[in-house]
Design a protein around this motif. Structure first.
Motif, PDB file in Angstrom:
ATOM      1  N   ASN A 143      66.212  87.513 144.794  1.00  0.00           N
ATOM      2  CA  ASN A 143      66.709  87.882 146.261  1.00  0.00           C
ATOM      3  C   ASN A 143      67.964  87.146 147.423  1.00  0.00           C
ATOM      4  N   CYS A 144      67.282  85.918 148.304  1.00  0.00           N
ATOM      5  CA  CYS A 144      67.851  85.549 149.238  1.00  0.00           C
ATOM      6  C   CYS A 144      68.049  83.628 149.044  1.00  0.00           C
ATOM      7  N   GLY A 145      67.935  83.490 147.556  1.00  0.00           N
ATOM      8  CA  GLY A 145      68.006  81.898 147.242  1.00  0.00           C
ATOM      9  C   GLY A 145      67.231  81.544 147.560  1.00  0.00           C
ATOM     10  N   GLY A 146      65.728  81.776 148.039  1.00  0.00           N
ATOM     11  CA  GLY A 146      65.184  80.165 148.754  1.00  0.00           C
ATOM     12  C   GLY A 146      64.176  80.639 147.601  1.00  0.00           C
ATOM     13  N   ALA A 147      63.758  79.111 148.187  1.00  0.00           N
ATOM     14  CA  ALA A 147      62.599  78.335 147.051  1.00  0.00           C
ATOM     15  C   ALA A 147      61.582  79.459 146.681  1.00  0.00           C
ATOM     16  N   LEU A 148      61.040  79.237 145.638  1.00  0.00           N
ATOM     17  CA  LEU A 148      59.707  80.172 145.130  1.00  0.00           C
ATOM     18  C   LEU A 148      58.265  79.092 144.684  1.00  0.00           C
ATOM     19  N   VAL A 149      57.084  79.892 145.738  1.00  0.00           N
ATOM     20  CA  VAL A 149      56.186  79.418 145.794  1.00  0.00           C
ATOM     21  C   VAL A 149      54.688  79.698 145.637  1.00  0.00           C
TER      22      VAL A 149
END
Length: 215
Positions: A143-149
């Motif tokens: 969705n936004c390119g942020g890191a998955l955690v």
């Protein structure tokens, strides 16, 4: 949508919202946004959620009441994460007065499957979007390119605590809605596409009930 943690409510709510072009109203998303913004309410709610607990009825009801007062939900919406108690359900019935009948999709999944799903679940650390479990884990949010955690409340012990809380406090909602013609049970232990198809069939039936004048 009703169902225990890990049943797929968030994933399916997003899909349905896109399909019907209506907003997805998620109390969890709203609270996480508040926590990210550093508000007192958001930080308090995040502390409770991280421990596997629910926010108070008063807070949840106030959040949803405000959200459903906005113009973009006038033609429909998908609720994810609310109601979670009978008190919240009673408040929602009051909010729904004058609208079409509420459709309740009850997702059922075996407990052992839920524990496995939640322990393996990954979300975006920036926008909170769940990673698609059917696609390879590339480590970034689609969705936004942020890191998955991994969510703090997806620790195995916290997961089991959340499932017990669900059983004690949220499962009675099924009894509350029992007998309504717009309550549908969905097998959540199928592929995401099969679950989505079952939900669309249920909503088509519910729309028929609404056109027939059921309250």
């Amino acid at each position: 949508m009703l169902g225990p943690p890990g049943a797929g409510k968030g994933t399916q709510a997003t899909r349905l919202a896109r399909h019907y072009n209506v907003p997805k109203v998620s109390t969890g998303d709203i609270l996480r946004e508040s926590a990210a913004a550093g508000t007192a309410l958001g930080l308090e709610a995040r502390a409770r959620i991280d421990q596997g607990n629910l926010v108070s009825d008063e807070v949840a009801i106030a959040i949803v009441r405000e959200r459903l007062s906005r113009q973009d939900v006038a033609f429909g919406f998908i609720l994810d994460g609310f109601p979670r108690t009978v008190a919240q359900a009673e408040a929602l019935d009051e909010m729904m007065w004058g609208r079409s009948p509420l459709t309740v999709l009850h997702i059922v999944v075996p407990v052992d499957v839920l524990v496995g799903r939640l322990h393996a679940r990954r979300i975006c650390g920036v926008c909170g979007t769940n990673a698609d479990p059917t696609k390879p884990d590339v480590g970034v949010c689609a969705n936004c390119g942020g890191a998955l955690v991994t969510r703090a409340d997806d620790d195995e012990q916290v997961v089991r605590n959340r499932l017990q809380i669900y059983e004690n406090r949220t499962a009675p909602l099924v009894n509350y809605y029992q007998g309504r013609p717009t309550l549908f049970t969905i097998d959540g232990n199928l592929s995401p596409d099969a679950v989505a198809a079952a939900m669309k069939d249920a909503l088509a039936s519910a729309m028929g009930v609404a056109q027939g004048g059921a309250r």
